[in-house]
Design a protein around this motif. Structure first.
Motif, PDB file in Angstrom:
ATOM      1  N   ARG A  13      13.642  23.323  13.740  1.00 54.35           N
ATOM      2  CA  ARG A  13      14.096  24.662  14.149  1.00 54.35           C
ATOM      3  C   ARG A  13      14.817  24.473  15.472  1.00 54.35           C
ATOM      4  NH1 ARG A  13      11.887  25.642   9.886  1.00 54.35           N
ATOM      5  NH2 ARG A  13      10.484  27.366   9.403  1.00 54.35           N
ATOM      6  N   HIS A  14      15.572  25.488  15.868  1.00 54.59           N
ATOM      7  CA  HIS A  14      16.236  25.372  17.160  1.00 54.59           C
ATOM      8  C   HIS A  14      15.224  25.405  18.301  1.00 54.59           C
ATOM      9  CE1 HIS A  14      20.239  25.005  15.934  1.00 54.59           C
ATOM     10  NE2 HIS A  14      20.230  26.115  15.239  1.00 54.59           N
ATOM     11  N   MET A  15      14.151  26.145  18.053  1.00 55.28           N
ATOM     12  CA  MET A  15      13.149  26.255  19.112  1.00 55.28           C
ATOM     13  C   MET A  15      11.778  26.004  18.529  1.00 55.28           C
ATOM     14  SD  MET A  15      14.314  29.349  21.575  1.00 55.28           S
ATOM     15  CE  MET A  15      13.076  30.340  20.889  1.00 55.28           C
ATOM     16  N   GLN A  16      10.832  25.710  19.436  1.00 56.42           N
ATOM     17  CA  GLN A  16       9.472  25.565  18.950  1.00 56.42           C
ATOM     18  C   GLN A  16       9.009  26.971  18.576  1.00 56.42           C
ATOM     19  OE1 GLN A  16       7.888  24.136  22.614  1.00 56.42           O
ATOM     20  NE2 GLN A  16       9.710  22.905  22.809  1.00 56.42           N
ATOM     21  N   GLU A  17       8.709  27.185  17.313  1.00 55.21           N
ATOM     22  CA  GLU A  17       8.252  28.510  16.930  1.00 55.21           C
ATOM     23  C   GLU A  17       7.163  28.405  15.872  1.00 55.21           C
ATOM     24  OE1 GLU A  17      11.350  30.001  13.729  1.00 55.21           O
ATOM     25  OE2 GLU A  17      12.308  29.698  15.675  1.00 55.21           O
ATOM     26  N   ALA A  18       6.421  29.497  15.745  1.00 54.31           N
ATOM     27  CA  ALA A  18       5.224  29.493  14.898  1.00 54.31           C
ATOM     28  C   ALA A  18       5.536  29.073  13.457  1.00 54.31           C
ATOM     29  CB  ALA A  18       4.595  30.882  14.920  1.00 54.31           C
ATOM     30  N   ALA A  19       6.656  29.568  12.905  1.00 57.98           N
ATOM     31  CA  ALA A  19       6.956  29.277  11.499  1.00 57.98           C
ATOM     32  C   ALA A  19       7.120  27.775  11.273  1.00 57.98           C
ATOM     33  CB  ALA A  19       8.226  30.010  11.092  1.00 57.98           C
ATOM     34  N   LEU A  20       7.780  27.115  12.226  1.00 51.18           N
ATOM     35  CA  LEU A  20       8.001  25.668  12.112  1.00 51.18           C
ATOM     36  C   LEU A  20       6.659  24.930  12.102  1.00 51.18           C
ATOM     37  CD1 LEU A  20       9.650  22.971  12.448  1.00 51.18           C
ATOM     38  CD2 LEU A  20       9.538  23.382  14.886  1.00 51.18           C
ATOM     39  N   PHE A  21       5.797  25.301  13.036  1.00 50.68           N
ATOM     40  CA  PHE A  21       4.530  24.590  13.138  1.00 50.68           C
ATOM     41  C   PHE A  21       3.632  24.860  11.930  1.00 50.68           C
ATOM     42  CE2 PHE A  21       5.679  24.738  17.771  1.00 50.68           C
ATOM     43  CZ  PHE A  21       6.062  23.410  17.803  1.00 50.68           C
ATOM     44  N   LYS A  24       0.875  -1.200   0.000  1.00 53.79           N
ATOM     45  CA  LYS A  24       0.000   0.000   0.000  1.00 53.79           C
ATOM     46  C   LYS A  24       0.902   1.236   0.000  1.00 53.79           C
ATOM     47  CE  LYS A  24      -4.188  -1.766   1.160  1.00 53.79           C
ATOM     48  NZ  LYS A  24      -4.537  -2.646   2.217  1.00 53.79           N
ATOM     49  N   PRO A  25       0.435   2.355  -0.569  1.00 50.72           N
ATOM     50  CA  PRO A  25       1.317   3.536  -0.588  1.00 50.72           C
ATOM     51  C   PRO A  25       1.323   4.275   0.756  1.00 50.72           C
ATOM     52  CG  PRO A  25      -0.719   3.986  -1.746  1.00 50.72           C
ATOM     53  CD  PRO A  25      -0.836   2.589  -1.244  1.00 50.72           C
ATOM     54  N   ASN A  26       1.951   3.678   1.772  1.00 50.84           N
ATOM     55  CA  ASN A  26       1.976   4.293   3.105  1.00 50.84           C
ATOM     56  C   ASN A  26       2.816   5.574   3.077  1.00 50.84           C
ATOM     57  OD1 ASN A  26       0.920   1.793   4.719  1.00 50.84           O
ATOM     58  ND2 ASN A  26       2.594   0.996   3.478  1.00 50.84           N
ATOM     59  N   VAL A  27       2.294   6.618   3.719  1.00 48.69           N
ATOM     60  CA  VAL A  27       3.048   7.879   3.797  1.00 48.69           C
ATOM     61  C   VAL A  27       3.323   8.197   5.272  1.00 48.69           C
ATOM     62  CG1 VAL A  27       3.034  10.362   3.276  1.00 48.69           C
ATOM     63  CG2 VAL A  27       1.959   8.740   1.690  1.00 48.69           C
ATOM     64  N   VAL A  28       4.602   8.375   5.593  1.00 49.84           N
ATOM     65  CA  VAL A  28       4.973   8.660   6.976  1.00 49.84           C
ATOM     66  C   VAL A  28       5.773   9.955   7.016  1.00 49.84           C
ATOM     67  CG1 VAL A  28       6.238   7.827   9.005  1.00 49.84           C
ATOM     68  CG2 VAL A  28       5.006   6.203   7.564  1.00 49.84           C
ATOM     69  N   MET A  29       5.348  10.879   7.880  1.00 49.60           N
ATOM     70  CA  MET A  29       6.023  12.180   7.943  1.00 49.60           C
ATOM     71  C   MET A  29       6.756  12.301   9.286  1.00 49.60           C
ATOM     72  SD  MET A  29       4.021  15.764   7.597  1.00 49.60           S
ATOM     73  CE  MET A  29       4.405  17.138   8.637  1.00 49.60           C
ATOM     74  N   PHE A  30       7.998  12.777   9.219  1.00 43.98           N
ATOM     75  CA  PHE A  30       8.798  12.924  10.433  1.00 43.98           C
ATOM     76  C   PHE A  30       8.846  14.387  10.861  1.00 43.98           C
ATOM     77  CE2 PHE A  30      11.295   9.054  11.536  1.00 43.98           C
ATOM     78  CZ  PHE A  30      10.663   8.188  10.666  1.00 43.98           C
ATOM     79  N   VAL A  31       8.604  14.650  12.134  1.00 41.20           N
ATOM     80  CA  VAL A  31       8.713  16.017  12.654  1.00 41.20           C
ATOM     81  C   VAL A  31       9.579  16.016  13.909  1.00 41.20           C
ATOM     82  CG1 VAL A  31       6.439  16.699  11.741  1.00 41.20           C
ATOM     83  CG2 VAL A  31       6.610  15.845  14.090  1.00 41.20           C
ATOM     84  N   GLY A  32      10.144  17.177  14.212  1.00 38.91           N
ATOM     85  CA  GLY A  32      10.964  17.276  15.434  1.00 38.91           C
ATOM     86  C   GLY A  32      11.844  18.501  15.355  1.00 38.91           C
ATOM     87  N   LEU A  33      12.463  18.837  16.467  1.00 36.92           N
ATOM     88  CA  LEU A  33      13.339  20.011  16.489  1.00 36.92           C
ATOM     89  C   LEU A  33      14.634  19.731  15.733  1.00 36.92           C
ATOM     90  CD1 LEU A  33      13.192  21.595  20.047  1.00 36.92           C
ATOM     91  CD2 LEU A  33      11.975  22.253  17.978  1.00 36.92           C
ATOM     92  N   GLN A  34      15.324  20.802  15.352  1.00 37.41           N
ATOM     93  CA  GLN A  34      16.584  20.642  14.629  1.00 37.41           C
ATOM     94  C   GLN A  34      17.609  19.947  15.532  1.00 37.41           C
ATOM     95  OE1 GLN A  34      19.097  24.139  13.513  1.00 37.41           O
ATOM     96  NE2 GLN A  34      18.406  23.566  11.493  1.00 37.41           N
ATOM     97  N   GLY A  35      18.279  18.979  14.960  1.00 38.07           N
ATOM     98  CA  GLY A  35      19.319  18.291  15.725  1.00 38.07           C
ATOM     99  C   GLY A  35      18.795  17.141  16.568  1.00 38.07           C
ATOM    100  N   SER A  36      17.467  16.906  16.514  1.00 35.05           N
ATOM    101  CA  SER A  36      16.923  15.818  17.345  1.00 35.05           C
ATOM    102  C   SER A  36      17.334  14.454  16.786  1.00 35.05           C
ATOM    103  CB  SER A  36      15.402  15.916  17.393  1.00 35.05           C
ATOM    104  OG  SER A  36      14.884  15.886  16.083  1.00 35.05           O
ATOM    105  N   GLY A  37      17.768  14.442  15.525  1.00 30.43           N
ATOM    106  CA  GLY A  37      18.158  13.171  14.908  1.00 30.43           C
ATOM    107  C   GLY A  37      17.141  12.736  13.873  1.00 30.43           C
ATOM    108  N   LYS A  38      16.314  13.678  13.439  1.00 29.48           N
ATOM    109  CA  LYS A  38      15.225  13.377  12.498  1.00 29.48           C
ATOM    110  C   LYS A  38      15.723  12.741  11.197  1.00 29.48           C
ATOM    111  CE  LYS A  38      13.224  17.186  12.179  1.00 29.48           C
ATOM    112  NZ  LYS A  38      13.973  17.674  11.033  1.00 29.48           N
ATOM    113  N   THR A  39      16.669  13.419  10.559  1.00 25.40           N
ATOM    114  CA  THR A  39      17.137  12.933   9.253  1.00 25.40           C
ATOM    115  C   THR A  39      17.779  11.553   9.386  1.00 25.40           C
ATOM    116  OG1 THR A  39      17.499  15.216   8.638  1.00 25.40           O
ATOM    117  CG2 THR A  39      18.554  13.565   7.256  1.00 25.40           C
ATOM    118  N   THR A  40      18.623  11.394  10.398  1.00 26.03           N
ATOM    119  CA  THR A  40      19.262  10.089  10.637  1.00 26.03           C
ATOM    120  C   THR A  40      18.187   9.027  10.875  1.00 26.03           C
ATOM    121  OG1 THR A  40      20.974  11.349  11.780  1.00 26.03           O
ATOM    122  CG2 THR A  40      21.016   8.964  12.067  1.00 26.03           C
TER     123      THR A  40
END
Ligand SMILES: Nc1nc2c(ncn2[C@@H]2O[C@H](COP(=O)(O)OP(=O)(O)OP(=O)(O)O)[C@@H](O)[C@H]2O)c(=O)[nH]1
Length: 494
Positions: free
Chosen positions: A194-202, A100-116
């Protein structure tokens, strides 16, 4: 990881309480306070600790404790139940389905290890037969696309991204289209941090989610952020439909208590944990074995699975058969060393054994042992097949030792040390008499366990938690199949 220390503290609190002659309200309260202190030191939120304490108090009947023979078990069960409740939000996370075409989206602060973590997640599913793909919708951090590209190429996973386009929504949609056409059944979208939780990121996160309609949003959290975990996780949950959590960097100084907070804040389960920078340093997270490890109950199914992945089932009996013949050769020792290195950190293995704690492996010792094993293996690489397969310890004459030392670039003393180690292990295995010790399908007798205890070097028994812990372990491992699995993977460690 500091979680092991938490496990140690909880175990000690329980042991102290169970050894008290009378368990009255004071002793019980002191035990709970000690557990609460340990949890707070591990960065579990104050409110959660208070709730846990109150719930345990409610569920334990002090009178039953006073008369009960197994006080430790009663409290341990209550503590375990409460910890499980904290970590289990009651609803499982979405599980991708093959085809099935499962779609999974990753979110988190910068440097949390998201890309890895995106790559680790893709790689994990690739090994399970999925056809994953990666989309880099992180246009905020310069270099994010290069990082994803590099990781994906190494893991042979198709990827999509752009150096020119600055609109993450556009990239996400294009990537999705491309991989849907290519019939990828797990499209993973990495978003900006982002480094911090901020409106633009959300706002960006919300737009990407709206355009791609993911089946699952995974919140990636750095395990070492401490008390800030709850607020951070809650902020993400409020802006995206977070359905699962992955905690990273649990290999370092992370206290791990944040894992509990993230579950409480997002009402979503932790599905994996990151235990290193390498793509394979990624473990499925299951609540009960995790809590079991914290309470010093171990994770035998996890341990046996790990061992099976190291020594495939069909090779286990072969190995035991060789040992039963008394044919402990240098080659066998070499294979054991390979198994040991594959097993990963010994501290982690210890924490999977009931009654053990990874604290048992002193810091620094693990690295030294690993280096020694690798040194011995390099020396053996310079030996001939006849030398490796020989059952005659006298074969290694002075001239042969000299040749091996020269060939491996080591000192003669290193070669003789390795041969001494071999003789010690060979002696131990011949004393154990494997064929009598482990009946093919039966359980080990008490007599056999005692014999095994006598043959093992005292420091190994001590490292394994002492005589009674060892006996309990062997009994719990049950039949010969599990024991041979354990022996096959562990015998080199003796
Ligand atoms: N020790 C350890 N390091 C990790 C783990 N996961 C990720 N890292 C490291 O953490 C650092 C940051 O990881 P990234 O994957 O770049 O983080 P990110 O969240 O994608 O960052 P942005 O793309 O800037 O949002 C890198 O050096 C990773 O190698 C882990 O489980 N253990």
């Amino acid at each position: 990881m500091v979680l092991a220390e938490l496990g140690g503290s909880i175990s000690r609190a329980l042991t102290r309480m169970s050894s008290a002659t009378v368990v009255d309200e004071n002793v019980f309260r002191e035990c709970l306070n000690e557990i609460a202190r340990a949890l707070m030191q591990a960065d579990v939120r104050f409110k959660m600790v208070c709730d846990l304490q109150a719930n345990i108090k409610k569920s334990v009947n002090l009178e039953a404790l006073a008369t009960g023979t197994n006080k430790r078990r009663i409290i341990e069960t209550a503590v375990g139940k409460e910890l499980c409740k904290m970590l289990d939000p009651g609803k499982p996370a979405f599980v991708p389905k093959k085809g099935k075409p499962n779609v999974v989206m990753f979110v988190g602060l910068q440097g949390s290890g998201k890309t890895t973590t995106c790559t680790k997640y893709a790689h994990y599913h690739q090994r399970k037969g999925f056809k994953p793909s990666l989309v880099c919708a992180d246009t905020f951090r310069a270099g994010a696309f290069d990082q994803l590209k590099q990781n994906a190429t190494k893991a042979k996973i198709p990827f999509y991204g752009s150096y020119m386009e600055s609109d993450p929504v556009k990239i996400a949609v294009e990537g999705l289209e491309k991989f849907r056409q290519e019939k990828s059944d797990l499209i993973i979208i990495d978003t900006s941090g982002r480094h911090m939780q901020e409106a633009a990121l959300f706002e960006e996160m919300r737009q990407v989610a709206e355009a791609t309609k993911p089946d699952l949003v995974i919140f990636v959290m750095d395990g070492s952020i401490g008390q800030a975990a709850f607020d951070q996780a809650q902020a993400f949950k409020q802006s995206a439909a977070v359905g699962a959590v992955i905690i990273t960097k649990l290999d370092g100084h992370a206290k791990g208590g944040g894992a509990l907070s993230a579950v409480a804040a997002t009402k979503s389960p932790v599905i994996f944990i990151g235990t290193g920078e390498h793509i394979d340093e990624f473990d499925v997270f299951n609540v009960e074995p995790f809590v079991g490890r914290l309470l010093g109950r171990g994770d035998l199914p996890g341990l046996l699975d790990k061992m099976e992945s190291i020594v495939p089932a069909d090779q286990q009996s072969e190995l035991v058969a060789k040992l039963a013949e008394g044919a402990f050769t240098l080659r066998l020792m070499y294979e054991q060393f390979q198994n040991l290195l594959k097993m990963g950190p010994m501290g982690q293995i210890f924490s999977m054994l009931p009654g053990f704690s990874s604290e048992l492996m002193p810091k620094g010792q693990e690295k030294q042992s690993k280096e020694k094993i690798k040194r011995y293996m390099t020396i053996m690489d310079s030996m001939t097949a006849a030398e490796l397969d020989s059952k005659n310890p006298k074969l290694m004459t002075e001239s042969r030792i000299l040749r091996v030392a020269r060939g491996s670039g080591r000192q003669v003393k290193d070669v003789t040390d390795m041969l001494e180690e071999y003789k010690r292990l060979a002696k131990m295995w011949s004393k154990l008499n494997v064929s009598k010790l482990i009946p093919p399908n039966g359980k080990m007798s008490d007599q056999a366990i005692q014999k095994m205890l006598k043959a093992l070097p005292p420091q190994v028994v001590q490292q394994m938690g002492g005589k009674s812990a060892f006996e309990a372990l062997v009994k719990q491992m049950g039949g010969g199949k599990d024991m041979s699995k354990m022996l096959a993977a562990m015998k080199g460690g003796a």
